[in-house]
Design an enzyme around this catalytic site. Structure first.
Site, PDB file in Angstrom:
ATOM      1  N   ASP A 178      12.218  -9.507  38.889  1.00 50.45           N
ATOM      2  CA  ASP A 178      13.346 -10.145  38.202  1.00 50.45           C
ATOM      3  C   ASP A 178      14.519 -10.076  39.171  1.00 50.45           C
ATOM      4  OD1 ASP A 178      15.046 -11.235  36.259  1.00 50.45           O
ATOM      5  OD2 ASP A 178      15.591  -9.244  35.518  1.00 50.45           O
TER       6      ASP A 178
ATOM      7  N   GLU B 197      10.960 -14.825  38.584  1.00 50.04           N
ATOM      8  CA  GLU B 197      11.630 -15.708  37.644  1.00 50.04           C
ATOM      9  C   GLU B 197      12.373 -16.821  38.384  1.00 50.04           C
ATOM     10  OE1 GLU B 197      14.802 -15.552  33.931  1.00 50.04           O
ATOM     11  OE2 GLU B 197      13.934 -13.699  34.684  1.00 50.04           O
TER      12      GLU B 197
ATOM     13  N   ASP C 104      16.126  -4.781  33.168  1.00 53.04           N
ATOM     14  CA  ASP C 104      15.655  -5.481  34.359  1.00 53.04           C
ATOM     15  C   ASP C 104      14.182  -5.181  34.616  1.00 53.04           C
ATOM     16  OD1 ASP C 104      18.198  -6.751  35.299  1.00 53.04           O
ATOM     17  OD2 ASP C 104      18.831  -4.662  35.328  1.00 53.04           O
TER      18      ASP C 104
END
Length: 182
Positions: A7, A69, A141
């Protein structure tokens, strides 16, 4: 198969590592790579920390594949550009480690993990905890990174089957090993 989820973030990048054994998912590790201790104006230094941090995670856990992502464009174009650079540092670290990299949007991530695309951070943390049978909630996260690994475990297998059957799997996710596909 061992999957690493990233991420990306310029201040805090999450990572999550899972093992996939058939339909079973097993937690391996998760955490964050932080640049909050550095001067905000030192962009090259912060990108270096992200790059080296991801390389260290890859070296330590030896994943077979990675997922990242996809950055969305938000209200502040400068923030989007900075996030894109952080994402680029993470992807470059993965590719330089000879990993294939799949991309997923936040909507795909949330649908795969929580069942609907408007799930909040708390819902994502709860679902990741349940799916991986963790004793407590992972950090935000790290939960997103673990969610990306879970998404790839579920979606990546289906995409590979489509590709073998002559489907259009390469249009649905990026693959940086042989060049970006669309």
């Amino acid at each position: 198969m061992r999957i690493l989820g990233i991420d990306p973030g310029l201040q805090v990048a999450g990572f999550g590592v899972i093992d996939m054994d058939g339909q079973h998912l097993h937690y391996v590790a998760s955490g964050t790579i932080k640049t909050t201790h550095m001067e905000r104006s030192d962009l090259p230094g912060r990108l270096k920390v992200l790059f080296e941090g991801v390389c260290e995670v890859v070296e330590r856990y030896q994943p077979d594949a990675a997922s990242v992502e996809i950055v969305f464009v938000n209200v502040n174009p400068q923030a989007t550009l900075l996030l894109g650079q952080a994402r680029g540092a993470c992807i470059t670290a993965l590719v330089s480690s000879q990993l294939s990299v799949a991309e997923y949007t936040a909507l795909q991530l949330k649908k795969a993990v929580a069942g609907y695309g408007k799930a909040g951070k708390a819902e994502m943390q709860e679902m990741v905890m349940r799916l991986l049978k963790l004793p407590s909630l992972p950090g935000k996260d790290a939960a997103d990174a673990l969610g990306l690994a879970i998404t790839h475990a579920h979606v990546g297998t289906a995409m590979a089957r489509l590709a073998q059957a002559g489907g259009t799997a390469s249009q649905m996710t990026g693959n940086y090993r042989g060049g970006r596909s669309r």
